[in-house]
Design a protein around this motif. Structure first.
Motif, PDB file in Angstrom:
ATOM      1  N   GLU A 212       1.021  -1.335   0.124  1.00 39.50           N
ATOM      2  CA  GLU A 212       0.179   0.190  -0.052  1.00 39.50           C
ATOM      3  C   GLU A 212       1.125   1.370  -0.438  1.00 39.50           C
ATOM      4  O   GLU A 212       0.930   2.630  -0.369  1.00 39.50           O
ATOM      5  CB  GLU A 212      -1.332  -0.205   1.169  1.00 39.50           C
ATOM      6  N   THR A 213       1.788   1.479   0.814  1.00 42.01           N
ATOM      7  CA  THR A 213       2.882   2.214   0.885  1.00 42.01           C
ATOM      8  C   THR A 213       3.772   2.413  -0.589  1.00 42.01           C
ATOM      9  O   THR A 213       3.307   3.812  -1.254  1.00 42.01           O
ATOM     10  CB  THR A 213       3.704   1.643   1.703  1.00 42.01           C
ATOM     11  N   PHE A 214       3.906   1.570  -0.963  1.00 43.59           N
ATOM     12  CA  PHE A 214       4.101   1.781  -2.176  1.00 43.59           C
ATOM     13  C   PHE A 214       3.722   2.050  -3.739  1.00 43.59           C
ATOM     14  O   PHE A 214       3.593   2.951  -4.171  1.00 43.59           O
ATOM     15  CB  PHE A 214       5.422   0.646  -3.118  1.00 43.59           C
ATOM     16  N   THR A 215       2.227   1.397  -3.381  1.00 42.38           N
ATOM     17  CA  THR A 215       1.191   2.593  -4.784  1.00 42.38           C
ATOM     18  C   THR A 215       0.465   3.924  -4.194  1.00 42.38           C
ATOM     19  O   THR A 215      -0.060   4.062  -5.356  1.00 42.38           O
ATOM     20  CB  THR A 215      -0.118   1.490  -4.119  1.00 42.38           C
ATOM     21  N   GLU A 216       0.829   4.480  -2.688  1.00 40.38           N
ATOM     22  CA  GLU A 216       0.022   5.596  -3.065  1.00 40.38           C
ATOM     23  C   GLU A 216       1.006   6.561  -2.203  1.00 40.38           C
ATOM     24  O   GLU A 216       0.676   7.132  -2.867  1.00 40.38           O
ATOM     25  CB  GLU A 216      -0.868   5.105  -1.132  1.00 40.38           C
ATOM     26  N   SER A 217       1.784   6.298  -1.389  1.00 37.74           N
ATOM     27  CA  SER A 217       3.001   7.784  -1.053  1.00 37.74           C
ATOM     28  C   SER A 217       4.384   7.552  -1.691  1.00 37.74           C
ATOM     29  O   SER A 217       4.884   8.470  -0.879  1.00 37.74           O
ATOM     30  CB  SER A 217       2.856   7.613   0.179  1.00 37.74           C
ATOM     31  N   THR A 218       5.171   6.115  -1.712  1.00 34.33           N
ATOM     32  CA  THR A 218       6.555   6.867  -2.245  1.00 34.33           C
ATOM     33  C   THR A 218       7.099   6.720  -3.194  1.00 34.33           C
ATOM     34  O   THR A 218       5.824   7.046  -4.147  1.00 34.33           O
ATOM     35  CB  THR A 218       6.984   5.423  -2.304  1.00 34.33           C
ATOM     36  N   HIS A 219       7.897   7.241  -3.952  1.00 32.90           N
ATOM     37  CA  HIS A 219       8.041   7.416  -5.031  1.00 32.90           C
ATOM     38  C   HIS A 219       8.153   6.269  -5.849  1.00 32.90           C
ATOM     39  O   HIS A 219       8.076   5.254  -5.638  1.00 32.90           O
ATOM     40  CB  HIS A 219       9.853   8.169  -6.088  1.00 32.90           C
ATOM     41  N   PRO A 220       7.770   6.620  -7.394  1.00 32.26           N
ATOM     42  CA  PRO A 220       7.318   5.591  -7.677  1.00 32.26           C
ATOM     43  C   PRO A 220       8.860   3.915  -8.398  1.00 32.26           C
ATOM     44  O   PRO A 220       8.760   3.951  -8.393  1.00 32.26           O
ATOM     45  CB  PRO A 220       7.291   5.781  -9.990  1.00 32.26           C
ATOM     46  N   ALA A 221       9.837   5.116  -8.396  1.00 36.48           N
ATOM     47  CA  ALA A 221      10.903   4.643  -8.390  1.00 36.48           C
ATOM     48  C   ALA A 221      11.286   3.639  -7.258  1.00 36.48           C
ATOM     49  O   ALA A 221      11.735   1.779  -7.776  1.00 36.48           O
ATOM     50  CB  ALA A 221      12.274   5.412  -8.601  1.00 36.48           C
ATOM     51  N   ASP A 222      10.697   3.799  -6.195  1.00 37.61           N
ATOM     52  CA  ASP A 222      10.763   2.968  -4.741  1.00 37.61           C
ATOM     53  C   ASP A 222       9.755   2.036  -5.111  1.00 37.61           C
ATOM     54  O   ASP A 222      10.643   0.793  -4.578  1.00 37.61           O
ATOM     55  CB  ASP A 222      10.124   3.694  -3.813  1.00 37.61           C
ATOM     56  N   LEU A 223       9.217   1.384  -6.061  1.00 42.01           N
ATOM     57  CA  LEU A 223       8.071   0.788  -5.825  1.00 42.01           C
ATOM     58  C   LEU A 223       9.323  -0.972  -7.353  1.00 42.01           C
ATOM     59  O   LEU A 223       8.864  -1.607  -7.109  1.00 42.01           O
ATOM     60  CB  LEU A 223       6.667   0.895  -6.792  1.00 42.01           C
ATOM     61  N   ILE A 224       9.402   0.199  -8.089  1.00 42.61           N
ATOM     62  CA  ILE A 224      10.692  -0.926  -9.314  1.00 42.61           C
ATOM     63  C   ILE A 224      11.766  -1.026  -8.477  1.00 42.61           C
ATOM     64  O   ILE A 224      11.356  -2.119  -8.871  1.00 42.61           O
ATOM     65  CB  ILE A 224      10.493   1.145 -10.844  1.00 42.61           C
ATOM     66  N   LEU A 225      11.652  -0.030  -8.031  1.00 42.83           N
ATOM     67  CA  LEU A 225      13.526  -1.435  -7.338  1.00 42.83           C
ATOM     68  C   LEU A 225      12.772  -2.201  -6.384  1.00 42.83           C
ATOM     69  O   LEU A 225      13.261  -3.472  -5.597  1.00 42.83           O
ATOM     70  CB  LEU A 225      14.206  -0.454  -6.697  1.00 42.83           C
ATOM     71  N   PHE A 226      12.065  -2.285  -5.870  1.00 39.68           N
ATOM     72  CA  PHE A 226      12.001  -3.310  -4.959  1.00 39.68           C
ATOM     73  C   PHE A 226      10.870  -4.135  -5.228  1.00 39.68           C
ATOM     74  O   PHE A 226      11.478  -5.270  -4.899  1.00 39.68           O
ATOM     75  CB  PHE A 226      10.217  -3.036  -3.996  1.00 39.68           C
ATOM     76  N   ARG A 227      10.188  -4.069  -6.536  1.00 36.23           N
ATOM     77  CA  ARG A 227       9.806  -5.200  -7.491  1.00 36.23           C
ATOM     78  C   ARG A 227      10.714  -5.694  -7.824  1.00 36.23           C
ATOM     79  O   ARG A 227      11.142  -7.132  -7.853  1.00 36.23           O
ATOM     80  CB  ARG A 227       8.902  -4.745  -8.312  1.00 36.23           C
ATOM     81  N   LYS A 228      11.807  -5.176  -8.653  1.00 38.56           N
ATOM     82  CA  LYS A 228      13.288  -5.333  -9.020  1.00 38.56           C
ATOM     83  C   LYS A 228      13.540  -6.306  -8.330  1.00 38.56           C
ATOM     84  O   LYS A 228      14.139  -7.712  -7.954  1.00 38.56           O
ATOM     85  CB  LYS A 228      14.459  -4.271  -9.514  1.00 38.56           C
ATOM     86  N   GLN A 229      14.146  -5.887  -6.824  1.00 37.39           N
ATOM     87  CA  GLN A 229      14.927  -7.323  -5.759  1.00 37.39           C
ATOM     88  C   GLN A 229      13.856  -8.492  -5.260  1.00 37.39           C
ATOM     89  O   GLN A 229      14.646  -9.151  -5.042  1.00 37.39           O
ATOM     90  CB  GLN A 229      15.521  -5.814  -4.860  1.00 37.39           C
ATOM     91  N   ASN A 230      13.127  -7.952  -5.404  1.00 37.64           N
ATOM     92  CA  ASN A 230      11.683  -9.018  -5.284  1.00 37.64           C
ATOM     93  C   ASN A 230      11.013  -9.588  -6.193  1.00 37.64           C
ATOM     94  O   ASN A 230       9.670  -9.557  -6.317  1.00 37.64           O
ATOM     95  CB  ASN A 230      11.665  -9.071  -3.114  1.00 37.64           C
ATOM     96  N   PRO A 231      11.578 -10.282  -7.600  1.00 38.53           N
ATOM     97  CA  PRO A 231      10.388 -10.900  -8.193  1.00 38.53           C
ATOM     98  C   PRO A 231       9.331 -11.755  -7.879  1.00 38.53           C
ATOM     99  O   PRO A 231       8.053 -11.448  -8.694  1.00 38.53           O
ATOM    100  CB  PRO A 231      11.362 -11.192  -9.298  1.00 38.53           C
ATOM    101  N   ASP A 232      10.099 -12.288  -6.835  1.00 34.62           N
ATOM    102  CA  ASP A 232       8.535 -13.708  -6.749  1.00 34.62           C
ATOM    103  C   ASP A 232       7.885 -13.797  -5.544  1.00 34.62           C
ATOM    104  O   ASP A 232       7.712 -14.867  -4.920  1.00 34.62           O
ATOM    105  CB  ASP A 232       9.771 -14.893  -6.485  1.00 34.62           C
ATOM    106  N   ILE A 233       7.967 -12.533  -5.262  1.00 36.98           N
ATOM    107  CA  ILE A 233       7.984 -12.303  -3.217  1.00 36.98           C
ATOM    108  C   ILE A 233       6.444 -12.495  -3.481  1.00 36.98           C
ATOM    109  O   ILE A 233       5.370 -13.618  -2.540  1.00 36.98           O
ATOM    110  CB  ILE A 233       8.355 -10.678  -3.451  1.00 36.98           C
ATOM    111  N   PHE A 234       5.506 -12.417  -4.264  1.00 37.81           N
ATOM    112  CA  PHE A 234       3.908 -12.301  -4.529  1.00 37.81           C
ATOM    113  C   PHE A 234       3.821 -14.539  -4.349  1.00 37.81           C
ATOM    114  O   PHE A 234       2.383 -15.263  -3.989  1.00 37.81           O
ATOM    115  CB  PHE A 234       3.748 -12.078  -4.930  1.00 37.81           C
TER     116      PHE A 234
END
Length: 556
Positions: A212-234
């Motif tokens: 929710e934080t990544f989708t609502e209040s952080t910079h778009p780069a944060d979400l991209i980097l998080f997903r890059k670092q955790n590609p199989d988290i879901f």
């Protein structure tokens, strides 16, 4: 004072009723007069219808010298007796009734009947008195013994009940312990699953918050980097397995009455019956005791077999029988066949167990079979030598006759077929049997064995010690030949009944004393073989050659 006593004694002297001067010495019984010696002669000259009977005055009170008035003619005294009617009579009785009869002296009939009465009195004081004292003693001893016996059996029942209670209590405790352990195991398993699920939920909440934080209040780069670092988290999110819980269930067992009695044990009820034995003279003449006349035939049935050997009562209305060839029939007292049990070989012995199951021995195949009430047949006992006659004891054991000559013995098995004892020799090491064939247990748990080669019935106590042997002494006019014992049975009074192939059935006491022949060929029996006594103490008998099943009542 001396003068007064002399006057008193003088007044006590009975005077002659005729002269009134002389002391009376005699008494005339019919007239009632007191007489002196001088007047006695004068008195005898007087004529009276009844005549005179002069006795000394001291004898006038003797019963024979007293006047007894006639019961029919109260105004006349008994003066004679009628020898034909054996009664005292007066003159009027003679005239009216007994004129043509033989008239005799009253004193003669009195002396005769006095002797008979004294003889009977002697018997009553002697034999009858001793007999009734002994019977009262025996009755009281029997009362004491039956009280003691019932108390003993009730104690056994209490012990058995407590054993069953303890056994059930143990089963209950074990079941409770098992259920508690199983509950703890299942609860621990579920608790572990709850902890795992709660940990998953906590991680899931944290991930949701981060997404929710990544989708609502952080910079778009944060979400991209998080997903890059955790590609199989879901894809790594794996829900805990579901639980399929099987609830415990207790199935209530059904306890049927018959099963309950079989598990607990059965009480064979006692009984008290009259033997109807009148008092007999002490010296008995057995040579004339050919038949008691106390056996009544109830029924007689012919069968289709060529020979009959064995009978065993199922109830007071039915019995199993067997003979030559295979097969066992269940007949009622009218001869109707109620059941027919097939067998591989010829049965060599029959018996009914406490639960109503039939057991039979197969000599040729060396087996003892059990047939339950639902007709399920099983091999109960396998023997080394051919089993012959058998019986079931009050305690539920099975006694079996086996062997010949040096191998002759009786073997005891429990109800499950496990051997517990063997009886071969007596206390002196002598062989007990030669060829034992029939067997029964008495009410005092004695083992009664019929040995036809030995011509004896051998009776052991329950420990196997010899109590006595019964070998019939041939009496003139009663038996044609030697004693040939066949079937044996026992009744509720302790009697032992023995079938004798010489056309007789013997009745002896539990101590081996001959009582009587309750059946002989005069009663129409021929070569009796098997015997059995039912619950009502009726005797069932099979005749070997006549192939008859007969039922008698012999206790009244």
């Amino acid at each position: 004072m001396t003068c007064t006593m002399a006057q008193s004694q003088a007044q006590d002297v009975i005077r002659c009723q005729y002269c009134e001067d002389e002391p009376a010495i005699f008494h005339c019984v019919p007239c009632g007069d007191e007489l002196c010696p001088r007047c006695k002669d004068f008195h005898l000259k007087s004529k009276v219808p009844s005549g005179h009977n002069i006795v000394r005055l001291s004898e006038r009170l003797h019963p024979t010298n007293q006047i007894k008035m006639c019961e029919v003619h109260s105004y006349k005294a008994y003066e004679a007796c009628c020898e034909d009617c054996q009664v005292p009579v007066c003159i009027t009785c003679i005239q009216e009734v007994h004129g043509k009869h033989t008239i005799g002296k009253l004193q003669d009939l009195y002396e005769k009947q006095k002797a008979e009465t004294e003889n009977e009195l002697s018997r009553m004081k002697g034999q009858y008195k001793s007999e009734i004292i002994q019977r009262i003693k025996d009755f009281k001893e029997g009362e004491r013994e039956i009280t003691t016996s019932y108390e003993s059996e009730r104690e056994k029942m209490k012990v058995q009940a407590q054993n069953m209670i303890d056994h059930i209590s143990t089963i209950f405790k074990e079941a409770l312990q098992l259920s508690e352990e199983d509950e703890r195991r299942n609860r621990n398993e579920i608790s572990q699953r709850i902890a795992e699920a709660e940990g998953f939920e906590q991680n899931l909440d944290q991930l949701i918050e981060k997404f929710e934080t990544f989708t609502e209040s952080t910079h778009p780069a944060d979400l991209i980097l998080f997903r890059k670092q955790n590609p199989d988290i879901f894809k790594q999110l794996k829900l805990p397995d579901k639980l399929k819980i099987v609830m415990p269930s207790f199935t209530v067992g059904q306890i049927k009455k018959s099963q309950n009695e079989h598990q607990f044990g059965m009480l064979l009820i006692g009984n008290v019956k009259s033997c109807n034995e009148s008092l007999q003279p002490i010296e008995r003449n057995w040579s004339v005791s050919k038949n008691t006349g106390r056996s009544v035939k109830i029924s007689e049935t012919k069968t289709k077999k060529e020979k009959l050997f064995h009978v065993s009562c199922l109830s007071d209305r039915s019995a199993y029988i067997s003979g030559d060839g295979p097969g066992i029939q269940l007949l009622d007292r009218s001869g109707t066949e109620l059941d027919n049990i097939s067998t591989d070989g010829q049965p060599s012995g029959l018996a009914v167990m406490q639960d109503g199951s039939l057991i039979y021995s197969d000599y040729d195949n060396k087996l003892i079979y059990k047939v339950s009430l639902n007709k399920e047949k099983t091999k109960l006992i396998s023997t080394k030598s051919g089993p012959k006659g058998l019986c079931c004891t009050r305690s539920g054991d099975i006694l079996v006759c086996m062997g010949l000559f040096n191998t002759a013995r009786v073997v005891k098995y429990n109800s499950s077929g496990r051997k517990s004892q063997e009886f071969e020799t007596d206390q002196n090491g002598e062989s007990l049997f030669i060829d034992p064939w029939f067997i029964c247990e008495n009410v005092n748990e004695d083992i009664c064995v019929s040995d036809w080669r030995k011509s004896k019935v051998v009776v052991l106590n329950k420990s196997g010690n010899l109590r006595f042997t019964y070998d019939w002494v041939v009496l003139a006019g009663i038996l044609k030949d030697r004693f040939e014992p066949r079937g044996v049975a026992a009744d509720i009074l302790g009697h032992i009944l023995i079938a004798d192939a010489n056309n007789a059935v013997h009745l002896i006491s539990q101590d081996g004393e001959f009582l009587s022949l309750i059946l002989t060929e005069d009663d129409g029996i021929s070569r009796p073989r098997g015997l059995s006594v039912d619950r009502s103490d009726n005797l069932w008998l099979v005749e070997e050659d006549n192939v008859c099943v007969k039922m008698y009542q012999y206790l009244f």
